[in-house]
Enzyme design. Structure first.
Site, PDB file in Angstrom:
ATOM      1  N   ARG A  71       0.608  -1.148  -0.030  1.00  0.00           N
ATOM      2  CA  ARG A  71      -0.222   0.179   0.369  1.00  0.00           C
ATOM      3  C   ARG A  71       0.897   1.160  -0.010  1.00  0.00           C
ATOM      4  O   ARG A  71       0.525   2.249  -0.372  1.00  0.00           O
ATOM      5  CB  ARG A  71      -1.164  -0.153   1.441  1.00  0.00           C
ATOM      6  CG  ARG A  71      -2.086   1.480   1.495  1.00  0.00           C
ATOM      7  CD  ARG A  71      -2.943   1.618   1.843  1.00  0.00           C
ATOM      8  NE  ARG A  71      -3.122   0.132   3.238  1.00  0.00           N
ATOM      9  CZ  ARG A  71      -2.733   0.792   4.161  1.00  0.00           C
ATOM     10  NH1 ARG A  71      -2.556   2.166   4.334  1.00  0.00           N
ATOM     11  NH2 ARG A  71      -3.071  -0.301   5.237  1.00  0.00           N
ATOM     12  N   ASP A 124      -1.113  20.054 -13.452  1.00  0.00           N
ATOM     13  CA  ASP A 124      -2.092  18.725 -14.546  1.00  0.00           C
ATOM     14  C   ASP A 124      -1.185  19.116 -15.413  1.00  0.00           C
ATOM     15  O   ASP A 124      -1.097  19.896 -16.245  1.00  0.00           O
ATOM     16  CB  ASP A 124      -3.231  18.953 -14.030  1.00  0.00           C
ATOM     17  CG  ASP A 124      -3.624  17.302 -14.881  1.00  0.00           C
ATOM     18  OD1 ASP A 124      -2.858  17.154 -15.445  1.00  0.00           O
ATOM     19  OD2 ASP A 124      -5.149  16.985 -14.764  1.00  0.00           O
ATOM     20  N   TYR A 158     -10.129  20.426 -16.064  1.00  0.00           N
ATOM     21  CA  TYR A 158     -10.363  18.788 -16.269  1.00  0.00           C
ATOM     22  C   TYR A 158     -12.176  18.611 -15.502  1.00  0.00           C
ATOM     23  O   TYR A 158     -11.720  19.539 -13.773  1.00  0.00           O
ATOM     24  CB  TYR A 158      -9.213  17.425 -15.145  1.00  0.00           C
ATOM     25  CG  TYR A 158      -9.925  16.288 -16.095  1.00  0.00           C
ATOM     26  CD1 TYR A 158     -10.217  15.693 -17.122  1.00  0.00           C
ATOM     27  CD2 TYR A 158     -10.252  15.852 -14.947  1.00  0.00           C
ATOM     28  CE1 TYR A 158     -10.736  14.888 -17.500  1.00  0.00           C
ATOM     29  CE2 TYR A 158     -11.083  14.596 -14.938  1.00  0.00           C
ATOM     30  CZ  TYR A 158     -10.742  14.242 -16.571  1.00  0.00           C
ATOM     31  OH  TYR A 158     -11.038  12.618 -16.626  1.00  0.00           O
ATOM     32  N   LYS A 178      -3.385   8.713 -19.916  1.00  0.00           N
ATOM     33  CA  LYS A 178      -2.930   9.093 -21.068  1.00  0.00           C
ATOM     34  C   LYS A 178      -1.380   8.982 -21.480  1.00  0.00           C
ATOM     35  O   LYS A 178      -1.156   7.865 -21.898  1.00  0.00           O
ATOM     36  CB  LYS A 178      -3.207  10.535 -21.159  1.00  0.00           C
ATOM     37  CG  LYS A 178      -4.532  11.106 -19.876  1.00  0.00           C
ATOM     38  CD  LYS A 178      -5.058  10.478 -20.545  1.00  0.00           C
ATOM     39  CE  LYS A 178      -6.850  10.210 -20.058  1.00  0.00           C
ATOM     40  NZ  LYS A 178      -7.443  11.755 -18.931  1.00  0.00           N
TER      41      LYS A 178
END
Ligand SMILES: *Cc1c(COP(=O)(O)O)cnc(C)c1O
Length: 387
Positions: free
Chosen positions: A59, A183, A112, A208
């Site tokens: 994790r 971003d 976004y 992406k």
């Protein structure tokens, strides 16, 4: 001998460099283990007390994930990186680490759509104040960041691809003690390195260009060691949206060819902008070119186009055969996303509805197909869609 012995390697070379830590393997092994054991009580206790760097639990730490993070940090010219299960996990985990109730955020318009919803639906109810501003306001209003804890940027922004001068914003932010987050998914580390322009944190939807093969959903954040340590201490373990080893393996694989893919996307985009700009039915093209702002080195394959009223967008979209209808972008395949479909999205208002985009706009993801084939697809579809 490894390339790391040479100080000034280009990014394409760094990304193509072989991984050789495990028996000469040129790719990192997929360490598909949730936990890691210790030889003795003493070594276990020593590690739990914060000494050493051996992984304990996937994790928070995994060797395959670490190999990807190391390559990402180099790509973005940062000190450290942390991977996440999605771009939205990277964004939300970064914001949850650095914001608390009462803090103010200045966010770029045309952010976004799901980032807008994150601010409006989750962070605002927890007491975070958010205001939205144009690139010009960020660049030219010296008081905009007064009392602002965090500036959230996208340059180019989503859908309309407005660019912001990051050097200027970073300078304002330093004066106001504002943390800057960007971003950088559109440009990828190949076309823009925000940290080198003075931005504090750069993050990506790795789904992406970094993946590049439309087979992975993932995210990553790059910054200096102190900021990444804060994310590793809070949001990574406590929200738990970690990157999985297999996804990290795929992302490292994607990074190997990132430079070559971006160069090809750019060639296709340059051709499309040149040809589309000659058509009388095209009223506007949104595709920032290199040096439209300092530090932007080129044009990626994601752009949008506005058509005159004599083009029926629905017929155009249906008449295309290489461009498929769908969300997302950055893969090998060409895609079309009509603004009218985004404007029709159910649920809470999104940033397209809030800041307005023309219903005659379509977003094109230019894939890796031969550019002339893509151009023929567009001209054929336009001939079927002209009223
Ligand atoms: C897709 C996208 C995101 C969200 O990333 P996911 O990996 O889908 O969670 C964030 N920002 C931009 C600009 C995007 O295009």
């Amino acid at each position: 001998m490894t390339g790391t012995n040479y100080p000034n390697l280009s990014l394409a070379t760094i990304l193509a460099e072989a991984h050789t830590e495990s028996g000469g393997s040129v790719t990192p092994p997929i360490v598909q283990s949730s936990l890691f054991t210790f030889d003795s009580y003493e070594s276990f206790e020593h590690r739990m007390a914060g000494h050493g760097s051996d992984p304990i639990y996937t994790r928070v730490q995994n060797p395959t994930v670490a190999a990807f993070e190391g390559l990402m940090a180099k790509s973005e010219k940062g000190e450290a990186a942390v991977g996440f299960a999605s771009g939205m996990a990277a964004i939300s985990s970064t914001l949850m680490t650095f914001l608390k109730p009462g803090d103010r955020v200045a966010c770029i318009e045309h952010v976004y759509p799901d980032t807008y919803r994150l601010f409006e639906r989750l962070l605002r109810p927890f007491g975070v104040e958010v205001s939205y501003h144009s690139p010009a306001a960020f660049e030219n209003d010296p008081n905009l960041l007064d009392g602002v804890r965090l500036a959230y940027l996208e340059s180019p922004s989503s859908t309309v691809f407005e660019v912001t001068n990051l050097l200027k914003v970073a300078e304002h932010a330093r004066r106001h003690g504002t943390l800057t987050v960007i971003d950088n998914s559109w440009a990828s580390p190949i076309l823009q390195n925000p940290l080198a322009l003075g931005i504090d944190v750069t993050l990506h939807s790795a789904s992406k260009y970094i993946s590049g093969h439309s087979d992975t959903v993932a995210g990553v954040v790059v910054a200096n060691q102190d900021l990444i340590d804060q994310i590793r201490e809070l949001a990574l373990p406590l929200l738990g949206a970690k990157l999985a080893p297999f996804e990290a393996f795929l992302l490292t694989r994607g990074l190997r060819t990132l430079d070559a893919r971006i160069q090809q996307h750019q060639r296709t985009a340059d051709l499309m902008v040149d040809r589309l700009s000659r058509l009388s039915c095209v009223t506007r093209i949104h595709s920032p070119s290199s040096n439209s702002v300092p530090g932007l080195k080129g044009r990626s394959g994601l752009m949008s186009v506005e058509f005159a009223p004599n083009i029926d967008i629905k017929r155009f979209s249906n008449a295309l055969s290489l461009f498929r209808l769908g969300v997302s972008w950055g893969g090998f395949e060409s895609l079309i996303m009509p603004a009218q479909v985004g404007l029709a999205q159910k649920g809470e208002k999104n940033s397209m509805q809030r800041f307005g985009v023309s219903p005659s706009l379509v977003r094109l993801n230019l894939g890796l197909e031969e550019p002339e084939d893509l151009w023929a697809d567009i001209t054929t579809a336009l001939s079927h869609a002209t009223l």
